[in-house]
Motif scaffolding. Structure first.
Motif, PDB file in Angstrom:
ATOM      1  N   LYS A  43      38.638  39.440  48.378  1.00 39.78           N
ATOM      2  CA  LYS A  43      37.334  40.092  48.542  1.00 39.78           C
ATOM      3  C   LYS A  43      37.162  41.242  47.561  1.00 39.78           C
ATOM      4  O   LYS A  43      36.097  41.413  46.963  1.00 39.78           O
ATOM      5  N   ALA A  44      38.229  42.006  47.349  1.00 34.15           N
ATOM      6  CA  ALA A  44      38.167  43.161  46.448  1.00 34.15           C
ATOM      7  C   ALA A  44      38.001  42.753  44.993  1.00 34.15           C
ATOM      8  O   ALA A  44      37.470  43.524  44.187  1.00 34.15           O
ATOM      9  N   THR A  45      38.433  41.554  44.632  1.00 39.14           N
ATOM     10  CA  THR A  45      38.341  41.112  43.239  1.00 39.14           C
ATOM     11  C   THR A  45      37.204  40.159  42.974  1.00 39.14           C
ATOM     12  O   THR A  45      37.001  39.744  41.837  1.00 39.14           O
ATOM     13  N   THR A  46      36.460  39.783  44.008  1.00 43.79           N
ATOM     14  CA  THR A  46      35.336  38.862  43.856  1.00 43.79           C
ATOM     15  C   THR A  46      34.065  39.668  43.572  1.00 43.79           C
ATOM     16  O   THR A  46      33.704  40.556  44.343  1.00 43.79           O
ATOM     17  N   PRO A  47      33.374  39.342  42.463  1.00 50.38           N
ATOM     18  CA  PRO A  47      32.128  40.042  42.167  1.00 50.38           C
ATOM     19  C   PRO A  47      31.070  39.741  43.210  1.00 50.38           C
ATOM     20  O   PRO A  47      31.049  38.632  43.773  1.00 50.38           O
TER      21      PRO A  47
END
Length: 185
Positions: A178-182
């Protein structure tokens, strides 16, 4: 790292290393008629044939002893030891045992990574379910959880007691995805 080494290799090495050394200082008339009983116990010091420290027996399970060298833990058949007045003898130096254990460990890791297949369940270090392997593309593995898909390097998986293990829980993996998904938009 705990690695099982081949009994024949160790036994042969032990015989080669100790045959000339153990009796070289003893006249033929005083050589024992039979080999002394070897008492392999937890905590016993292990030395090479020249008296160099190899490590300590950290555990014994049946006919397998685990030698802790400080750098590796190697499982060795108890039949690979000889007894001396100073402790247990092994036909390998500390460096030789560590190199053999690391080589065996690398080979086992390579075989494990080659055996990964889609559908395999992936766990965390505590044995909790993380997800399943969905795909393998080269050196990357896609792990699907109920709420996310993550692409990880194959090398980030280790062999656990029930199959592949990663160093994250399902919640941690999903949070990282989630933290790395734009954001969608």
């Amino acid at each position: 790292m705990n690695v099982t080494l081949r009994a024949a290799f160790l036994a042969t090495t032990l015989l080669m290393a100790t045959s000339g050394v153990a009796y070289a200082q003893t006249p033929a008339s005083s050589q024992p008629a039979a080999a002394a009983t070897v008492n392999v116990t937890q905590g016993a010091a292990v030395m090479d044939a020249k008296g160099g420290a190899v490590g300590t027996i950290s555990s014994v399970n049946g006919d397998i002893a685990v030698i802790d060298t400080g750098a590796v833990k190697a499982s060795v058949p108890t039949s690979s030891f000889a007894q001396s007045d100073k402790g247990l003898l092994l036909g390998m130096t500390k460096a030789e045992l560590e190199a053999a254990a690391q080589g065996a460990s690398a080979q086992q890791k390579e075989q494990f990574l080659a055996s990964l297949a889609p559908g395999a369940a992936v766990s965390d270090a505590s044995g909790g379910a993380v997800g399943t392997i969905e795909a393998i593309e080269g050196d990357m593995v896609t792990i699907a959880t109920p709420n996310a898909k993550a692409k990880l390097p194959k090398a980030s998986l280790a062999q656990g007691p029930n199959g592949p293990v990663i160093g994250m829980t399902q919640a941690q993996l999903e949070a990282a995805v989630k933290a790395t998904t734009p954001p969608a938009g």
